[in-house]
Design an enzyme around this catalytic site. Structure first.
Site, PDB file in Angstrom:
ATOM      1  N   LYS A  34     -21.485 -55.097  65.796  1.00 53.31           N
ATOM      2  CA  LYS A  34     -21.455 -53.815  66.527  1.00 53.31           C
ATOM      3  C   LYS A  34     -21.686 -54.065  68.017  1.00 53.31           C
ATOM      4  CE  LYS A  34     -26.369 -53.111  65.440  1.00 53.31           C
ATOM      5  NZ  LYS A  34     -27.325 -52.382  64.554  1.00 53.31           N
ATOM      6  N   ARG A 129     -33.696 -42.643  59.680  1.00 53.00           N
ATOM      7  CA  ARG A 129     -32.684 -42.706  60.727  1.00 53.00           C
ATOM      8  C   ARG A 129     -31.336 -42.312  60.129  1.00 53.00           C
ATOM      9  NH1 ARG A 129     -31.286 -48.183  64.123  1.00 53.00           N
ATOM     10  NH2 ARG A 129     -30.408 -48.761  62.098  1.00 53.00           N
ATOM     11  N   TYR A 243     -34.835 -53.364  99.573  1.00 54.19           N
ATOM     12  CA  TYR A 243     -35.045 -51.909  99.665  1.00 54.19           C
ATOM     13  C   TYR A 243     -36.525 -51.563  99.574  1.00 54.19           C
ATOM     14  CZ  TYR A 243     -30.106 -50.666  98.930  1.00 54.19           C
ATOM     15  OH  TYR A 243     -28.760 -50.492  99.058  1.00 54.19           O
ATOM     16  N   MET A 291     -28.299 -53.056  93.253  1.00 52.21           N
ATOM     17  CA  MET A 291     -27.178 -52.886  92.328  1.00 52.21           C
ATOM     18  C   MET A 291     -26.422 -54.191  92.090  1.00 52.21           C
ATOM     19  SD  MET A 291     -23.906 -50.297  92.495  1.00 52.21           S
ATOM     20  CE  MET A 291     -24.889 -48.831  92.702  1.00 52.21           C
TER      21      MET A 291
HETATM   22  C1  LIG Z   1     -28.076 -53.431  63.876  1.00 51.57           C
HETATM   23  C2  LIG Z   1     -28.217 -53.405  62.399  1.00 51.57           C
HETATM   24  C3  LIG Z   1     -28.307 -54.600  61.669  1.00 51.57           C
HETATM   25  C4  LIG Z   1     -28.497 -55.942  62.338  1.00 51.57           C
HETATM   26  O1  LIG Z   1     -29.839 -56.020  62.737  1.00 51.57           O
HETATM   27  P1  LIG Z   1     -30.439 -57.318  63.491  1.00 51.57           P
HETATM   28  O2  LIG Z   1     -31.886 -56.981  63.651  1.00 51.57           O
HETATM   29  O3  LIG Z   1     -29.715 -57.390  64.788  1.00 51.57           O
HETATM   30  O4  LIG Z   1     -30.184 -58.482  62.627  1.00 51.57           O
HETATM   31  C5  LIG Z   1     -28.280 -54.520  60.280  1.00 51.57           C
HETATM   32  N1  LIG Z   1     -28.210 -53.322  59.659  1.00 51.57           N
HETATM   33  C6  LIG Z   1     -28.164 -52.151  60.323  1.00 51.57           C
HETATM   34  C7  LIG Z   1     -28.100 -50.881  59.573  1.00 51.57           C
HETATM   35  C8  LIG Z   1     -28.174 -52.150  61.717  1.00 51.57           C
HETATM   36  O5  LIG Z   1     -28.150 -50.989  62.380  1.00 51.57           O
END
Ligand SMILES: *Cc1c(COP(=O)(O)O)cnc(C)c1O
Length: 348
Positions: A34, A129, A243, A291
């Site tokens: 992801k 969640r 800055y 920046m």
């Molecule tokens: C992001 C995520 C993972 C991976 O988690 P890591 O801690 O990065 O290994 C696995 N399952 C779900 C549902 C996630 O949201």
């Protein structure tokens, strides 16, 4: 050239996947890609993991699944954590994605818009969640199981704290809700893999550990970020840098201005706290991170550096994260779009 270089070691990602697959025991290790593979690139990372034999990939949202398909082709599973949202139907069908349905509404939507299309189920075991709650699952499970879900999964809230009682509580809830279903099960992300075999079930879902981050303490580092020096100047005691005049030289000093800043994901909270490195020698940031630039005290270096590293063996993503009051995940996924990305090693 004032472009910083982000080096991504694909062989290190492979080594980390192998180590986490080994630690997963008899479970099949998938890979979470992801957020553009945690900021490191769907295409090169996905291809590398595919070549390594990964057959189950996970993304957060359906549109990410379309990007993931470009990297991993059509012969492997791509699961979507957000499930089947209104508006996702076409992309799920077109790209053969497997939504992890997480509410009664999503189950109904999937059934009515894509009957017969593969799906998985996401259960809530206490994180609150995503996922069906236990009572919702009890009400739906018989009819859902009759439709052959590909996977039943849940997610641990505290897996990076092995002694946290939440882990065993979630494990017990997951077993109660899934024992005897006969469907492949998945509970562990990186942290869960390291909790041991009780947590592995049939499929594991490592993410951050592949990319070199905690809680996988034995990970091989994956990224190096090298920032070119644009200019070096000598300042007298009492002169200020950057800055807001937030730093005043206590003694005569030599200051280098580096070509990266908060627009590149090197967040302003690093001001006054983070360091960059000339090899093993640390150099403190001085003045505010701006920046596109940041100031560094290089008075103690033997000569003028051409570039300094902010991510390197001496300071990995978690060490930099700690200096900035965040976690390695956020350092990686914030890495900006102006870097020259240099992929090392790899399958191709
Ligand atoms: C992001 C995520 C993972 C991976 O988690 P890591 O801690 O990065 O290994 C696995 N399952 C779900 C549902 C996630 O949201």
């Amino acid at each position: 050239m004032a472009q910083a270089t982000l080096t991504i070691d694909l062989d290190a990602i492979r080594a980390n996947w192998r180590a986490l697959a080994h630690a997963s025991g008899t479970a099949e290790a998938g890979a979470v890609i992801k957020a553009n593979a945690y900021g490191l690139g769907f295409l090169p990372v996905g291809r590398q993991l595919l070549a390594e034999g990964v057959r189950k990939f996970f993304v957060a949202e359906a549109f990410e699944g379309a990007h993931a398909r470009l990297a991993v082709g059509n012969r492997v599973d791509v699961f979507v954590f957000a499930g089947h949202m209104a508006g996702d139907t076409d992309v799920i069908r077109q790209h053969g994605l497997i939504p992890l349905l997480n509410s009664p509404e999503q189950v109904t939507r999937h059934r009515s818009t894509l009957p017969g299309h593969p799906f998985g189920i996401q259960l809530d075991t206490g994180m609150n969640r995503l996922g069906l709650e236990e009572a919702e699952w009890r009400a739906l499970s018989a009819e859902v199981l009759a439709e052959n879900p590909r996977l039943i999964m849940s997610h641990l809230a505290c897996a990076d704290e092995p002694d946290h009682p939440m882990n065993s509580a979630q494990l017990a809830a997951f077993r109660r809700m899934t024992d005897g279903t006969g469907v492949p099960r998945s509970l562990a992300a990186t942290g869960g893999i390291l909790l041991g075999p009780d947590y592995h079930f049939d499929v594991t879902r490592p993410g951050i550990g592949l990319y070199g981050g905690l809680p996988f303490a034995h990970a091989t580092p994956v990224v190096r970020l090298s920032l070119p020096v644009i200019q070096i100047r000598d300042v007298a005691a009492g002169e200020t840098v950057g800055y807001g005049n937030s730093w005043t030289a206590p003694d005569p000093a030599r200051i280098a201005t580096l070509a990266a800043g908060y627009a590149d994901g090197l967040i302003r909270a690093m001001t006054g706290r983070a360091r960059v490195f000339a090899g093993d020698t640390p150099c403190p940031l001085v003045g505010r991170v701006s920046m596109d630039m940041m100031g560094v005290d290089v008075t103690h270096l033997p000569g003028p550096p051409e570039a300094l590293d902010i991510l390197c063996p001496a300071q990995g993503i978690d060490a930099l994260a700690e200096a900035a009051g965040t976690i390695g995940y956020e350092i990686l996924t914030s890495l900006g779009h102006r870097y020259a990305r240099d992929y090392k090693g790899g399958a191709a």
